[in-house]
Design a protein around this motif. Sequence first.
Motif, PDB file in Angstrom:
ATOM      1  N   ASP A   1     -15.018   4.430  -2.154  1.00  0.00           N
ATOM      2  CA  ASP A   1     -14.664   5.667  -2.851  1.00  0.00           C
ATOM      3  C   ASP A   1     -13.458   5.511  -3.775  1.00  0.00           C
ATOM      4  OD1 ASP A   1     -12.821   5.313  -0.804  1.00  0.00           O
ATOM      5  OD2 ASP A   1     -12.658   7.448  -0.345  1.00  0.00           O
ATOM      6  N   LYS A   2     -12.868   4.328  -3.808  1.00  0.00           N
ATOM      7  CA  LYS A   2     -11.722   4.090  -4.682  1.00  0.00           C
ATOM      8  C   LYS A   2     -12.171   3.975  -6.140  1.00  0.00           C
ATOM      9  CE  LYS A   2      -8.814   4.144  -1.292  1.00  0.00           C
ATOM     10  NZ  LYS A   2      -7.938   5.322  -1.113  1.00  0.00           N
ATOM     11  N   LYS A   3     -11.270   4.348  -7.033  1.00  0.00           N
ATOM     12  CA  LYS A   3     -11.599   4.487  -8.454  1.00  0.00           C
ATOM     13  C   LYS A   3     -12.177   3.225  -9.076  1.00  0.00           C
ATOM     14  CE  LYS A   3      -9.642   6.128 -12.827  1.00  0.00           C
ATOM     15  NZ  LYS A   3      -8.448   6.710 -13.479  1.00  0.00           N
ATOM     16  N   HIS A   4     -11.592   2.057  -8.780  1.00  0.00           N
ATOM     17  CA  HIS A   4     -12.006   0.809  -9.425  1.00  0.00           C
ATOM     18  C   HIS A   4     -12.712  -0.140  -8.464  1.00  0.00           C
ATOM     19  CE1 HIS A   4      -9.886   1.894 -13.091  1.00  0.00           C
ATOM     20  NE2 HIS A   4      -8.830   2.202 -12.363  1.00  0.00           N
ATOM     21  N   TYR A   5     -13.356   0.430  -7.475  1.00  0.00           N
ATOM     22  CA  TYR A   5     -14.055  -0.383  -6.463  1.00  0.00           C
ATOM     23  C   TYR A   5     -15.033  -1.367  -7.111  1.00  0.00           C
ATOM     24  CZ  TYR A   5     -17.671  -1.529  -3.032  1.00  0.00           C
ATOM     25  OH  TYR A   5     -18.581  -2.190  -2.260  1.00  0.00           O
ATOM     26  N   LYS A   6     -15.913  -0.883  -7.979  1.00  0.00           N
ATOM     27  CA  LYS A   6     -16.941  -1.731  -8.583  1.00  0.00           C
ATOM     28  C   LYS A   6     -16.335  -2.836  -9.435  1.00  0.00           C
ATOM     29  CE  LYS A   6     -20.688   1.690  -8.613  1.00  0.00           C
ATOM     30  NZ  LYS A   6     -21.655   2.449  -9.457  1.00  0.00           N
TER      31      LYS A   6
ATOM     32  N   ALA B   1       0.819  -1.210   0.000  1.00  0.00           N
ATOM     33  CA  ALA B   1       0.000   0.000   0.000  1.00  0.00           C
ATOM     34  C   ALA B   1       0.852   1.259   0.000  1.00  0.00           C
ATOM     35  CB  ALA B   1      -0.916  -0.007   1.230  1.00  0.00           C
ATOM     36  N   LYS B   2       1.955   1.248   0.717  1.00  0.00           N
ATOM     37  CA  LYS B   2       2.823   2.432   0.790  1.00  0.00           C
ATOM     38  C   LYS B   2       3.375   2.766  -0.586  1.00  0.00           C
ATOM     39  CE  LYS B   2       6.836   4.300   3.234  1.00  0.00           C
ATOM     40  NZ  LYS B   2       7.878   4.027   4.236  1.00  0.00           N
ATOM     41  N   THR B   3       3.771   1.731  -1.333  1.00  0.00           N
ATOM     42  CA  THR B   3       4.300   1.960  -2.675  1.00  0.00           C
ATOM     43  C   THR B   3       3.223   2.518  -3.593  1.00  0.00           C
ATOM     44  OG1 THR B   3       5.876   0.155  -2.406  1.00  0.00           O
ATOM     45  CG2 THR B   3       5.403   0.864  -4.655  1.00  0.00           C
ATOM     46  N   VAL B   4       2.012   1.946  -3.523  1.00  0.00           N
ATOM     47  CA  VAL B   4       0.915   2.412  -4.366  1.00  0.00           C
ATOM     48  C   VAL B   4       0.584   3.864  -4.067  1.00  0.00           C
ATOM     49  CG1 VAL B   4      -1.519   2.114  -4.932  1.00  0.00           C
ATOM     50  CG2 VAL B   4      -0.065   0.119  -4.640  1.00  0.00           C
ATOM     51  N   GLU B   5       0.538   4.231  -2.786  1.00  0.00           N
ATOM     52  CA  GLU B   5       0.222   5.599  -2.408  1.00  0.00           C
ATOM     53  C   GLU B   5       1.312   6.555  -2.863  1.00  0.00           C
ATOM     54  OE1 GLU B   5      -0.380   5.334   1.750  1.00  0.00           O
ATOM     55  OE2 GLU B   5      -2.365   4.427   1.580  1.00  0.00           O
ATOM     56  N   SER B   6       2.590   6.114  -2.793  1.00  0.00           N
ATOM     57  CA  SER B   6       3.687   6.940  -3.265  1.00  0.00           C
ATOM     58  C   SER B   6       3.576   7.162  -4.763  1.00  0.00           C
ATOM     59  CB  SER B   6       5.028   6.273  -2.923  1.00  0.00           C
ATOM     60  OG  SER B   6       6.102   7.022  -3.447  1.00  0.00           O
TER      61      SER B   6
ATOM     62  N   VAL C   1       1.132  -3.058 -26.091  1.00  0.00           N
ATOM     63  CA  VAL C   1       1.290  -3.047 -24.633  1.00  0.00           C
ATOM     64  C   VAL C   1       0.363  -2.016 -24.011  1.00  0.00           C
ATOM     65  CG1 VAL C   1       2.919  -2.788 -22.712  1.00  0.00           C
ATOM     66  CG2 VAL C   1       3.715  -3.693 -24.912  1.00  0.00           C
ATOM     67  N   ILE C   2      -0.352  -2.433 -22.986  1.00  0.00           N
ATOM     68  CA  ILE C   2      -1.194  -1.525 -22.216  1.00  0.00           C
ATOM     69  C   ILE C   2      -0.457  -1.178 -20.930  1.00  0.00           C
ATOM     70  CG2 ILE C   2      -3.374  -1.206 -21.000  1.00  0.00           C
ATOM     71  CD1 ILE C   2      -4.650  -3.158 -22.931  1.00  0.00           C
ATOM     72  N   ASP C   3      -0.105   0.090 -20.783  1.00  0.00           N
ATOM     73  CA  ASP C   3       0.578   0.551 -19.574  1.00  0.00           C
ATOM     74  C   ASP C   3      -0.451   1.035 -18.562  1.00  0.00           C
ATOM     75  OD1 ASP C   3       3.075   0.067 -20.702  1.00  0.00           O
ATOM     76  OD2 ASP C   3       3.211   2.086 -21.543  1.00  0.00           O
ATOM     77  N   VAL C   4      -0.284   0.616 -17.316  1.00  0.00           N
ATOM     78  CA  VAL C   4      -1.200   1.031 -16.258  1.00  0.00           C
ATOM     79  C   VAL C   4      -0.403   1.686 -15.130  1.00  0.00           C
ATOM     80  CG1 VAL C   4      -2.981   0.310 -14.614  1.00  0.00           C
ATOM     81  CG2 VAL C   4      -2.724  -0.907 -16.802  1.00  0.00           C
ATOM     82  N   TYR C   5      -0.883   2.834 -14.680  1.00  0.00           N
ATOM     83  CA  TYR C   5      -0.307   3.531 -13.539  1.00  0.00           C
ATOM     84  C   TYR C   5      -1.304   3.460 -12.384  1.00  0.00           C
ATOM     85  CZ  TYR C   5       2.895   5.362 -17.033  1.00  0.00           C
ATOM     86  OH  TYR C   5       3.829   5.470 -18.039  1.00  0.00           O
ATOM     87  N   TYR C   6      -0.822   3.088 -11.229  1.00  0.00           N
ATOM     88  CA  TYR C   6      -1.707   2.919 -10.083  1.00  0.00           C
ATOM     89  C   TYR C   6      -2.213   4.263  -9.561  1.00  0.00           C
ATOM     90  CZ  TYR C   6      -0.259  -1.981  -9.640  1.00  0.00           C
ATOM     91  OH  TYR C   6      -0.028  -3.315  -9.871  1.00  0.00           O
ATOM     92  N   ASP C   7      -3.517   4.452  -9.605  1.00  0.00           N
ATOM     93  CA  ASP C   7      -4.130   5.629  -9.006  1.00  0.00           C
ATOM     94  C   ASP C   7      -4.302   5.430  -7.504  1.00  0.00           C
ATOM     95  OD1 ASP C   7      -4.804   7.180 -11.478  1.00  0.00           O
ATOM     96  OD2 ASP C   7      -5.923   5.359 -11.915  1.00  0.00           O
ATOM     97  N   ASP C   8      -4.635   4.200  -7.118  1.00  0.00           N
ATOM     98  CA  ASP C   8      -4.804   3.856  -5.708  1.00  0.00           C
ATOM     99  C   ASP C   8      -4.759   2.335  -5.597  1.00  0.00           C
ATOM    100  OD1 ASP C   8      -7.405   2.870  -6.377  1.00  0.00           O
ATOM    101  OD2 ASP C   8      -8.195   4.902  -6.185  1.00  0.00           O
ATOM    102  N   LEU C   9      -5.095   1.820  -4.427  1.00  0.00           N
ATOM    103  CA  LEU C   9      -5.009   0.381  -4.209  1.00  0.00           C
ATOM    104  C   LEU C   9      -5.957  -0.412  -5.108  1.00  0.00           C
ATOM    105  CD1 LEU C   9      -4.751   0.239  -0.322  1.00  0.00           C
ATOM    106  CD2 LEU C   9      -2.967  -0.297  -1.966  1.00  0.00           C
TER     107      LEU C   9
END
Length: 235
Positions: free
Chosen positions: A193-198, A50-55, A140-148
């Motif tokens: 409230d997280k972006k990809h919760y659903k 989680a710390k890495t994702v938040e950073s 290639v699909i690149d994904v950047y973590y917005d949150d957990l």
Amino acid sequence: MKYTRYNIKQKRKSKGSFFLYLVITLLTALLLGTGLSFMFNKGSEGKLDAKTVESNEKTNKEQGENKGEPNHQFYLLQCGVFKVKENAEALRKTVEPLGSPFIVQEGELFRVYFGVYSKEQWEPVYNMLKEKGINTTKSVIDVYYDDLSTGELCQIIEANFKIVNKASEQNIKGVKTNELKTWASSLQAIEEDKKHYKDVVELKEYIKGLPEEVDKTKVSEIISITYDKIKQFKK
């Protein structure tokens, strides 16, 4: 197949130096490179911190479009693209004995994908298709973590496609899903409230309802459900 529980715990955001962030980023890239290889290799381990994702979330917002290395990558192998669906279907049937190709409509075009793979998986499959004389391109699909939730979603997507790819092998009659179910249920619950919760909740529930063994007759359904989640990351 061996699943290892991810250790996903909320931690206080760090305001470390640029050097610390660089080290964390490199470690994250190494970690995600090995990703879910534990699914087919016993004794492997993986963690989503989680710390890495938040950073990463903080850095991504600060850097805007110039985000550096992606947190996750999906490799799509495309065998052809057509304006006429019947032609795409003909190609799909041609390569079907080698795996589980599927057709995706994008605008007026019909793309024939042989599969979706991790960084470690795509090249052997690409070489196999090339040896068979099948013209194949890699995207290639690149994904950047917005949150957990983004990190968990990517891991679940990759896990589902590894099940698909394993079940699609010619000498495999079916793939047991008990370890996948145990692993998915062990992942941390995502806040609403997280972006990809659903998306995360939907895939977890889908995995929970899978039969004890997945065979080739179930593959197309898994692809349809899972690709619907991955396409949102395409640019």
